[in-house]
Every structure is written in C-alpha cells, then in structure tokens.
Design a protein around this motif. Sequence first.
Motif, PDB file in Angstrom:
ATOM      1  N   ALA A  33       3.450  -9.730   2.456  1.00  0.00           N
ATOM      2  CA  ALA A  33       2.452 -10.795   2.329  1.00  0.00           C
ATOM      3  C   ALA A  33       1.430 -10.729   3.456  1.00  0.00           C
ATOM      4  N   VAL A  34       1.900 -10.500   4.671  1.00  0.00           N
ATOM      5  CA  VAL A  34       0.988 -10.367   5.813  1.00  0.00           C
ATOM      6  C   VAL A  34       0.042  -9.191   5.586  1.00  0.00           C
ATOM      7  N   ALA A  35       0.586  -8.079   5.103  1.00  0.00           N
ATOM      8  CA  ALA A  35      -0.245  -6.892   4.849  1.00  0.00           C
ATOM      9  C   ALA A  35      -1.333  -7.194   3.818  1.00  0.00           C
ATOM     10  N   MET A  36      -1.022  -7.980   2.812  1.00  0.00           N
ATOM     11  CA  MET A  36      -2.011  -8.282   1.772  1.00  0.00           C
ATOM     12  C   MET A  36      -3.011  -9.348   2.224  1.00  0.00           C
ATOM     13  N   LEU A  37      -2.591 -10.247   3.113  1.00  0.00           N
ATOM     14  CA  LEU A  37      -3.467 -11.342   3.548  1.00  0.00           C
ATOM     15  C   LEU A  37      -4.432 -10.941   4.665  1.00  0.00           C
ATOM     16  N   LEU A  38      -4.091  -9.944   5.444  1.00  0.00           N
ATOM     17  CA  LEU A  38      -4.983  -9.505   6.521  1.00  0.00           C
ATOM     18  C   LEU A  38      -6.107  -8.657   5.933  1.00  0.00           C
ATOM     19  N   GLU A  39      -7.278  -9.263   5.833  1.00  0.00           N
ATOM     20  CA  GLU A  39      -8.400  -8.611   5.165  1.00  0.00           C
ATOM     21  C   GLU A  39      -8.932  -7.396   5.920  1.00  0.00           C
ATOM     22  N   GLN A  40      -8.740  -7.363   7.248  1.00  0.00           N
ATOM     23  CA  GLN A  40      -9.283  -6.250   8.026  1.00  0.00           C
ATOM     24  C   GLN A  40      -8.466  -4.964   7.899  1.00  0.00           C
ATOM     25  N   LEU A  41      -7.321  -5.034   7.241  1.00  0.00           N
ATOM     26  CA  LEU A  41      -6.489  -3.839   7.081  1.00  0.00           C
ATOM     27  C   LEU A  41      -6.994  -2.979   5.930  1.00  0.00           C
ATOM     28  N   GLY A  42      -6.983  -1.680   6.158  1.00  0.00           N
ATOM     29  CA  GLY A  42      -7.326  -0.741   5.091  1.00  0.00           C
ATOM     30  C   GLY A  42      -6.106  -0.466   4.234  1.00  0.00           C
ATOM     31  N   PRO A  43      -6.286   0.266   3.139  1.00  0.00           N
ATOM     32  CA  PRO A  43      -5.168   0.555   2.230  1.00  0.00           C
ATOM     33  C   PRO A  43      -4.009   1.280   2.919  1.00  0.00           C
ATOM     34  N   GLY A  44      -4.320   2.231   3.785  1.00  0.00           N
ATOM     35  CA  GLY A  44      -3.263   2.966   4.486  1.00  0.00           C
ATOM     36  C   GLY A  44      -2.468   2.073   5.417  1.00  0.00           C
ATOM     37  N   GLU A  45      -3.152   1.178   6.105  1.00  0.00           N
ATOM     38  CA  GLU A  45      -2.470   0.254   7.016  1.00  0.00           C
ATOM     39  C   GLU A  45      -1.593  -0.726   6.240  1.00  0.00           C
ATOM     40  N   ARG A  46      -2.096  -1.195   5.107  1.00  0.00           N
ATOM     41  CA  ARG A  46      -1.294  -2.098   4.270  1.00  0.00           C
ATOM     42  C   ARG A  46      -0.026  -1.388   3.785  1.00  0.00           C
ATOM     43  N   LEU A  47      -0.222  -0.148   3.362  1.00  0.00           N
ATOM     44  CA  LEU A  47       0.915   0.628   2.895  1.00  0.00           C
ATOM     45  C   LEU A  47       1.931   0.829   4.020  1.00  0.00           C
ATOM     46  N   SER A  48       1.459   1.074   5.232  1.00  0.00           N
ATOM     47  CA  SER A  48       2.392   1.269   6.353  1.00  0.00           C
ATOM     48  C   SER A  48       3.155  -0.024   6.660  1.00  0.00           C
ATOM     49  N   PHE A  49       2.512  -1.177   6.528  1.00  0.00           N
ATOM     50  CA  PHE A  49       3.214  -2.457   6.698  1.00  0.00           C
ATOM     51  C   PHE A  49       4.326  -2.578   5.660  1.00  0.00           C
ATOM     52  N   ILE A  50       3.975  -2.324   4.389  1.00  0.00           N
ATOM     53  CA  ILE A  50       4.938  -2.480   3.304  1.00  0.00           C
ATOM     54  C   ILE A  50       6.087  -1.485   3.459  1.00  0.00           C
ATOM     55  N   LEU A  51       5.773  -0.251   3.838  1.00  0.00           N
ATOM     56  CA  LEU A  51       6.827   0.744   4.044  1.00  0.00           C
ATOM     57  C   LEU A  51       7.741   0.355   5.211  1.00  0.00           C
ATOM     58  N   THR A  52       7.170  -0.246   6.245  1.00  0.00           N
ATOM     59  CA  THR A  52       7.989  -0.726   7.366  1.00  0.00           C
ATOM     60  C   THR A  52       8.942  -1.816   6.896  1.00  0.00           C
ATOM     61  N   GLY A  53       8.445  -2.751   6.100  1.00  0.00           N
ATOM     62  CA  GLY A  53       9.306  -3.798   5.536  1.00  0.00           C
ATOM     63  C   GLY A  53      10.390  -3.215   4.652  1.00  0.00           C
ATOM     64  N   ALA A  54      10.036  -2.204   3.851  1.00  0.00           N
ATOM     65  CA  ALA A  54      11.012  -1.551   2.985  1.00  0.00           C
ATOM     66  C   ALA A  54      12.071  -0.816   3.810  1.00  0.00           C
ATOM     67  N   LEU A  55      11.664  -0.192   4.894  1.00  0.00           N
ATOM     68  CA  LEU A  55      12.605   0.502   5.765  1.00  0.00           C
ATOM     69  C   LEU A  55      13.588  -0.484   6.403  1.00  0.00           C
ATOM     70  N   ILE A  56      13.079  -1.618   6.864  1.00  0.00           N
ATOM     71  CA  ILE A  56      13.947  -2.649   7.446  1.00  0.00           C
ATOM     72  C   ILE A  56      14.944  -3.141   6.391  1.00  0.00           C
ATOM     73  N   PHE A  57      14.456  -3.383   5.172  1.00  0.00           N
ATOM     74  CA  PHE A  57      15.354  -3.810   4.091  1.00  0.00           C
ATOM     75  C   PHE A  57      16.417  -2.751   3.826  1.00  0.00           C
ATOM     76  N   TRP A  58      16.030  -1.471   3.783  1.00  0.00           N
ATOM     77  CA  TRP A  58      16.972  -0.384   3.520  1.00  0.00           C
ATOM     78  C   TRP A  58      18.061  -0.328   4.597  1.00  0.00           C
ATOM     79  N   VAL A  59      17.663  -0.474   5.873  1.00  0.00           N
ATOM     80  CA  VAL A  59      18.642  -0.447   6.974  1.00  0.00           C
ATOM     81  C   VAL A  59      19.636  -1.602   6.818  1.00  0.00           C
ATOM     82  N   LEU A  60      19.141  -2.785   6.533  1.00  0.00           N
ATOM     83  CA  LEU A  60      20.027  -3.941   6.364  1.00  0.00           C
ATOM     84  C   LEU A  60      20.915  -3.775   5.125  1.00  0.00           C
TER      85      LEU A  60
END
Length: 155
Positions: A33-60
Amino acid sequence: MSNLPTLPVTFRPGRTRVVLLTAGLVILLVISAVAMLLEQLGPGERLSFILTGALIFWVLAQLARVRVVADESGVTVVNIASRRRLDWAEIVQVNLRPGDPWVFLNLSDGTSLPALGIQPGIDKQQAIADARTLRILAEARSVRDPEESTEQDQG
C-alpha cells in the motif's frame, strides 16, 4: 495403551503459526500500500517495495511451516530449512526441559535433533502436552533390543 492418538498426527505451534502468518500478511499489505500511495516512486521502486514485502512474508511463512508428523512407520521433523525422516527405533528420548525453546529428540546415533514443531513459546501447556504425547508414541513404537527386555523380564 488406549490414550495413544490415532496416527498420523501432526504437531505444530498453532498460535505461533497464526501470529507469524498474520504478521507476514499485514507487512506485505502495508508495504504494498505504501508503494502504491507514494506518488514519487517509479515502477521499479514500487516493485522493489512489493518484493521486499513478499520476501518478509516468505521468511515468516518458512518460520511458520515447522512441524512434527508422526505416522505408523516413524516421524518426519520439518524445521525452518530442513526435513528429516526418522524411524521410531531411531528415537531414544523425547526431551522438553524447562527453558528449552523446543523439543529435542535424542537419537540412536548419539546425536540430538531439534524438533521446532513442538515449542513452548506462546502456548506452553500445548507444547508440554504435545511433547508428552510424542514421548508416549516413541516409547510405545520403538523397537527395543530383545535381549534387554528378556533380562528385564527375568530380573
């Protein structure tokens, strides 16, 4: 023994599992949600946020997958990064001492195997009951040395 559970039986830290998976999902959703709401982020940065969240979920989720499965032929111990199959005869003793973070299985080869699927972290009473049940199953199903039982019967 009439108090033995019907096999197969799976032991896992239920409350801990719920906490880990819920936390992982919340973290993934918040970071996405943060990645999608931050308008100054580009597509690659948004994707890196989402992948980081997915990685945290995978570890847990990996932490939440721990379990001990007992069936007619033995026990499968699934820990964070490993899975090991044991015959009943390989389990010499099931230990959960005060202060232990999880059950330890003393094995016939002289080693000890941690079994993270039974841990007293959030639900101590359930862990104690599960350890006791696994101990009873191991004692009932392990194959003892026939000479040893003959000597005990005579003595």
